[in-house]
Design a protein around this motif. Structure first.
Motif, short mmCIF file in Angstrom:
data_model
loop_
_atom_site.label_atom_id
_atom_site.label_comp_id
_atom_site.label_asym_id
_atom_site.label_seq_id
_atom_site.Cartn_x
_atom_site.Cartn_y
_atom_site.Cartn_z
N THR A 52 -17.96 41.40 -19.03
CA THR A 52 -17.28 39.79 -19.80
C THR A 52 -17.81 39.21 -19.13
O THR A 52 -18.29 39.34 -18.13
N VAL A 53 -17.91 37.95 -19.53
CA VAL A 53 -17.98 37.01 -18.94
C VAL A 53 -16.53 35.89 -18.36
O VAL A 53 -16.00 35.92 -18.81
N SER A 54 -17.22 35.85 -16.36
CA SER A 54 -15.70 35.28 -15.70
C SER A 54 -15.39 33.90 -15.64
O SER A 54 -16.98 33.62 -15.43
N GLY A 55 -14.86 33.77 -16.24
CA GLY A 55 -14.36 31.67 -16.05
C GLY A 55 -14.26 31.27 -14.84
O GLY A 55 -13.91 30.24 -15.17
N MET A 56 -13.93 32.40 -13.96
CA MET A 56 -13.09 31.76 -12.68
C MET A 56 -11.80 30.75 -12.86
O MET A 56 -11.38 30.19 -12.34
N ALA A 57 -10.96 31.80 -13.78
CA ALA A 57 -9.81 30.69 -13.83
C ALA A 57 -8.93 30.05 -13.23
O ALA A 57 -9.29 29.23 -13.05
N ALA A 58 -8.71 30.75 -11.88
CA ALA A 58 -7.34 30.28 -11.29
C ALA A 58 -8.34 29.47 -10.28
O ALA A 58 -7.72 27.80 -9.51
N GLN A 59 -9.97 29.39 -10.34
CA GLN A 59 -10.67 28.68 -9.06
C GLN A 59 -10.55 26.84 -10.23
O GLN A 59 -10.19 25.63 -9.46
N SER A 60 -11.12 27.36 -11.25
CA SER A 60 -10.67 25.79 -12.25
C SER A 60 -9.11 25.42 -12.53
O SER A 60 -9.29 23.95 -13.21
N GLY A 61 -8.25 26.09 -12.69
CA GLY A 61 -7.00 25.65 -12.11
C GLY A 61 -6.89 24.98 -10.16
O GLY A 61 -6.68 23.21 -10.54
N ARG A 62 -7.28 24.97 -10.10
CA ARG A 62 -7.40 24.34 -8.27
C ARG A 62 -8.43 23.50 -8.69
O ARG A 62 -7.69 22.27 -7.90
N ASP A 63 -9.51 23.06 -8.88
CA ASP A 63 -10.31 22.01 -9.03
C ASP A 63 -9.74 20.91 -9.77
O ASP A 63 -10.05 19.69 -9.22
N ALA A 64 -8.76 21.37 -11.10
CA ALA A 64 -8.32 20.93 -11.49
C ALA A 64 -7.37 19.68 -10.86
O ALA A 64 -7.08 18.94 -11.02
N VAL A 65 -6.57 20.17 -9.90
CA VAL A 65 -5.29 19.68 -8.94
C VAL A 65 -6.37 18.63 -8.42
O VAL A 65 -5.26 17.75 -8.22
N HIS A 66 -6.77 19.27 -7.65
CA HIS A 66 -8.15 17.94 -6.56
C HIS A 66 -8.33 16.91 -7.76
O HIS A 66 -8.77 15.87 -7.02
N LEU A 67 -9.02 16.90 -9.14
CA LEU A 67 -8.72 16.08 -9.34
C LEU A 67 -7.98 14.83 -10.13
O LEU A 67 -8.55 14.07 -9.71
N LEU A 68 -6.94 15.47 -10.15
CA LEU A 68 -5.81 15.10 -10.37
C LEU A 68 -5.46 14.04 -8.93
O LEU A 68 -4.79 12.86 -9.47
#
Length: 346
Positions: free
Chosen positions: A295-311
């Motif tokens: 599979t190709v991992s999208g590093m999902a949990a990290q994407s979630g953390r990144d979104a919070v930091h942008l907000l």
């Protein structure tokens, strides 16, 4: 007069209904046994979205104060990829002293009405969307755009607001190269989505890699279906029954790779001996399928953390230019992909 906040009366006038009808729709007073047609309900909710109406003084007061609540809108509840993203969001919000209000945005009008009504009731300080705003129901998109709230999208599509760009193009190219290196030339794609634009980053990269390798005729193995597991199963079963069948299959996500592997097994095909299968997302189940899933991992949990930091940055500096963060991706090779079997062997 421009700055005057819209009232229930304004909503009623715009929707062409009485004020009491607006009130019933907002409060969903089913116990009053007032029959309000879906069409009327829709008109009222559209008027609310168009005007940016807020139900009461308390909500307006809350808007001026801080509620420390972030609204998270999730399009698909079934896919574990979104659970992992949500885990990252929740942890990062908790660390920053915020809590979360979760809204489901299925692509279903009636359910969409409930979501918009929920949004008008619960005052939040900003939104994280686990999809591009343009793929949400028009009514919800309108509401979000007019809310004036900070918004972060997590998407592979073109975004309007701050965004964590979650693209699988590079990962798809790496996956295709992996299959080429194993000798595969007949590579198919099970493209199972709710609306055509989703996952187009994967589809485009798949097509480009075939074209660049002079294998464009493998596009005959590209099958479009819905995002439901039984549809992916049927699509793969039909494709793999043919005499002229692919030796490798990409699936739009790991969730759908599981029924695809099942279809191959039900047809007596071994994986990866007769067929290599690969997915995207690296959901927890991918490590436990038989065989384990490439599979190709999208590093999902990290994407979630990144979104919070942008907000949080947007809360601190409302006038920042649009922020874009790119999510990491990684090809994870496991047991479900193997060398193509020479003709006549097996």
């Amino acid at each position: 007069n421009f700055m005057r906040r819209p009232t229930q009366k304004d909503v009623a006038e715009k929707a062409g209904v009485s004020r009491s009808t607006v009130s019933y729709v907002l409060n969903d007073q089913d116990d009053l046994k007032i029959a309000i047609s879906d069409e009327t309900r829709q008109r009222v909710m559209q008027a609310i979205a168009d005007l940016g109406y807020e139900p009461d003084a308390r909500a307006q007061a809350l808007r001026r104060g801080n509620t420390n609540i972030v609204g998270v809108i999730i399009p698909v509840i079934e896919n574990p990829f979104f659970w992992k993203t949500l885990t990252g969001i929740t942890e990062a919000l908790r660390e920053a002293g915020y809590s979360l209000h979760l809204y489901h945005n299925p692509l279903d009008e009636r359910q969409g009405l409930y979501t918009v009504r929920e949004l008008t009731r619960q005052r939040v300080e900003g939104f994280i969307l686990l999809a591009a705003v343009k793929y949400m129901l028009p009514m919800l998109s309108d509401y979000l755009r007019k809310s004036g709230q900070p918004i972060v999208e997590i998407t592979a599509s073109a975004a309007e607001f701050d965004v964590v760009m979650h693209g699988y193009s590079s990962g798809t190219r790496a996956l295709m190269q992996h299959l080429f290196d194993l000798g595969h030339r007949k590579i198919g794609f099970i493209y199972g989505v709710t609306s055509e634009g989703q996952g187009v980053d994967r589809l485009t990269a798949y097509r480009q890699m075939l074209d660049e390798a002079g294998l464009s005729d493998s596009r005959r193995f590209e099958v479009h279906c819905s995002d439901q597991m039984h549809d992916a199963y049927t699509a793969a079963y039909t494709l793999l029954q043919q005499d002229d069948r692919p030796t490798a299959l990409l699936t739009i996500n790991d969730m759908l790779a599981i029924p695809v592997m099942r279809a191959a097994g039900d047809l007596g095909l071994s994986i990866p001996g007769d067929l290599s299968v690969a997915g995207f997302d690296d959901i927890p189940f991918a490590t436990y399928t038989m065989p384990r899933l490439t599979t190709v991992s999208g590093m999902a949990a990290q994407s979630g953390r990144d979104a919070v930091h942008l907000l949080l940055q947007r809360f601190a500096e409302p006038d920042l230019p649009r922020q874009v963060t790119a999510a990491e991706v990684e090809l994870i090779i496991r047991e479900s992909t193997g060398p193509v079997r020479p003709p006549g062997k097996g």
